[in-house]
Write an enzyme that holds these catalytic residues in place. Structure first.
Site, short mmCIF file in Angstrom:
data_model
loop_
_atom_site.label_atom_id
_atom_site.label_comp_id
_atom_site.label_asym_id
_atom_site.label_seq_id
_atom_site.Cartn_x
_atom_site.Cartn_y
_atom_site.Cartn_z
N ASP A 10 0.87 -1.18 0.00
CA ASP A 10 0.00 0.00 0.00
C ASP A 10 0.90 1.22 0.00
O ASP A 10 2.12 1.11 0.22
CB ASP A 10 -0.89 -0.01 1.25
CG ASP A 10 -1.76 1.24 1.35
OD1 ASP A 10 -2.43 1.57 0.35
OD2 ASP A 10 -1.74 1.92 2.40
N SER A 11 0.31 2.40 -0.21
CA SER A 11 1.09 3.63 -0.14
C SER A 11 1.52 3.95 1.29
O SER A 11 2.34 4.83 1.50
CB SER A 11 0.24 4.79 -0.68
OG SER A 11 -1.00 4.83 0.00
N CYS A 73 -3.85 -1.02 -1.88
CA CYS A 73 -4.18 0.39 -2.14
C CYS A 73 -5.21 0.51 -3.27
O CYS A 73 -5.01 -0.05 -4.36
CB CYS A 73 -2.88 1.10 -2.54
SG CYS A 73 -3.09 2.82 -2.95
N GLU A 152 -5.56 9.32 9.95
CA GLU A 152 -4.18 9.23 10.43
C GLU A 152 -3.96 10.05 11.71
O GLU A 152 -3.05 9.77 12.48
CB GLU A 152 -3.19 9.60 9.32
CG GLU A 152 -3.30 8.58 8.20
CD GLU A 152 -2.06 8.40 7.34
OE1 GLU A 152 -1.09 9.13 7.54
OE2 GLU A 152 -2.09 7.51 6.48
N CYS A 184 -11.34 3.32 -0.35
CA CYS A 184 -10.00 3.78 0.01
C CYS A 184 -9.61 3.00 1.26
O CYS A 184 -10.46 2.73 2.12
CB CYS A 184 -10.03 5.28 0.30
SG CYS A 184 -8.49 5.92 1.00
N HIS A 186 -8.29 3.70 4.00
CA HIS A 186 -8.56 4.28 5.32
C HIS A 186 -10.05 4.31 5.68
O HIS A 186 -10.39 4.46 6.85
CB HIS A 186 -8.05 5.73 5.36
CG HIS A 186 -6.56 5.86 5.29
ND1 HIS A 186 -5.82 5.41 4.22
CD2 HIS A 186 -5.67 6.41 6.16
CE1 HIS A 186 -4.54 5.69 4.44
NE2 HIS A 186 -4.43 6.29 5.59
N1 DGL Z 1 -4.03 3.89 0.17
C1 DGL Z 1 -4.67 4.91 -0.61
C2 DGL Z 1 -5.92 4.34 -1.30
O1 DGL Z 1 -6.49 3.37 -0.88
C3 DGL Z 1 -5.03 6.11 0.24
C4 DGL Z 1 -3.84 6.96 0.66
C5 DGL Z 1 -3.12 7.57 -0.54
O2 DGL Z 1 -3.62 8.51 -1.16
O3 DGL Z 1 -2.05 7.06 -0.85
O4 DGL Z 1 -6.32 4.86 -2.31
#
Ligand code: DGL
Length: 268
Positions: A10-11, A73, A152, A184, A186
C-alpha cells in the site's frame, strides 16, 4: 500447497485494513507487507507515477519470494493492476473488483455510491466495473481527500470527521443510493461515522473484507494455500520512518508490530 508468504503493499499504513482482514480470514498465511510511507499519498498522483511506484513495490515483494501479491491500495489497484498483470507472472489481486462485485450484489434500487481518493474516483475504475456488470446501474463517485488525514490523526469518531462526512456525502444522500463502497484503504476505519451520516438504509461495502475473501478463493484455485491453519508470521517494511508506522499501524491492527525495517524503494 505453498508455504511461502503473500506480499501485500500500500502507499502507507492504510493497507493494514486489508492485512487485518487477511489475518482474520487466512490465519495460516504468512505475509510480507510493504508500506510506501516515504511517497504517500498515491491518491493525488498521476497514473504514470502510481504505476512506477507500484512496480517498485512489486519488485521489492518479489525479492522476498512471495507466492502472490495483494495490492491493498485502491489508487494503485485502479491505476496499476492491469499493467502489473501484463508484466509480472505472479498472481496479483487488487481491491477494486472485489469491492465493485460486492456492491453490485448488494444493491436493490440500482443506485450505488463510491467514495475514494481523487485518483481512484477520476480513474473511474469502480464506476466502469459496476456499470459493466449491468447497464441499468447508476454509480455516483465522490472523492473525499480529507478522510485520509482525519484517520491518520486518529479523529475517525470525532465531530470533525462527522461534519466533514456530512459535507462530502450530501450529494450521495440526494441520489438516494442504497449501497456505498468505502473505496479507500482508510475509509473502513470511518465506517461508523459514514454510517451515521448515510443512515441505516445504506449498506456499506468494505473492499478490504471482500479482497481477503477473494484472496482465499484465489489461493485455493491456484492450489497455493499454506499448510498451516494458524500461527502465521508477519514481516513489515516501509520506505520512511518505521517508528511512525509502528505506532499508527499498531493502533489500526490492534496488535504490536515487531518486525519492521526501512528499505530504499527508489533503487528498485
Ligand atoms: N491507500 C490509498 C488508497 O487506498 C489512500 C492513501 C493515498 O492517497 O495514498 O487509495
Amino acid at each position: 500447497m505453498d508455504n511461502r508468504p503473500i506480499g501485500v503493499f500500500d502507499s502507507g499504513i492504510g493497507g493494514l485494513t486489508v492485512l487485518q482482514e487477511i489475518m482474520e480470514q487466512l490465519p495460516g498465511e504468512d505475509v510480507v507487507y510493504f508500506g510506501d510511507t516515504a511517497r504517500i499519498p498515491y491518491g493525488t498522483r498521476s497514473r504514470e507515477t502510481v504505476i512506477k511506484y507500484s512496480f517498485q513495490c512489486i519488485r521489492f515483494l518479489l525479492s522476498k519470494d512471495i507466492k502472490a501479491i495483494v495490492i491493498a491500495c485502491n489508487t494503485a489497484s485502479a491505476m496499476a493492476l492491469e499493467e502489473a498483470r501484463k508484466v509480472f507472472e505472479v498472481p496479483i489481486l487488487g481491491v477494486i473488483d472485489p469491492g465493485a462485485n460486492a456492491a453490485v450484489s448488494s444493491t436493490k434500487n440500482n443506485k450505488i455510491g463510491v467514495i475514494g481518493t481523487t485518483g481512484t474516483i477520476n480513474s473511474e475504475a469502480y464506476q466502469k466495473k459496476i456499470r459493466g456488470a449491468h447497464p441499468l446501474l447508476e454509480v455516483i463517485g465522490i472523492s473525499c481527500p480529507l478522510f485520509v488525514p482525519i484517520v491518520e490523526e486518529g479523529w475517525e469518531d470525532t465531530d470533525v470527521a462527522f461534519i466533514t462526512a456530512e459535507k462530502y456525502l450530501s450529494e450521495l444522500k440526494e441520489h438516494t443510493i442504497d449501497t456505498l463502497v468505502l473505496g479507500c484503504t482508510h475509509y473502513p476505519i470511518l465506517r461508523y461515522t459514514v454510517g451515521k451520516v448515510m443512515g441505516d438504509g445504506v449498506k456499506l461495502i468494505n473492499p478490504a473484507y471482500e479482497t481477503a475473501k477473494c484472496t482465499k478463493k484465489l489461493l485455493k484455485e491456484e492450489e497455493i494455500l499454506s499448510e498451516k491453519v494458524d500461527g502465521a508470521k508477519y514481516e513489515f517494511y516501509v520506505s520512511d520512518d518505521p517508528e511512525k508506522f509502528r505506532r499508527i499501524g499498531g493502533n489500526i491492527l490492534r496488535k504490536e508490530i515487531t518486525t519492521i525495517q526501512k528499505v530504499n524503494i527508489e533503487l528498485l
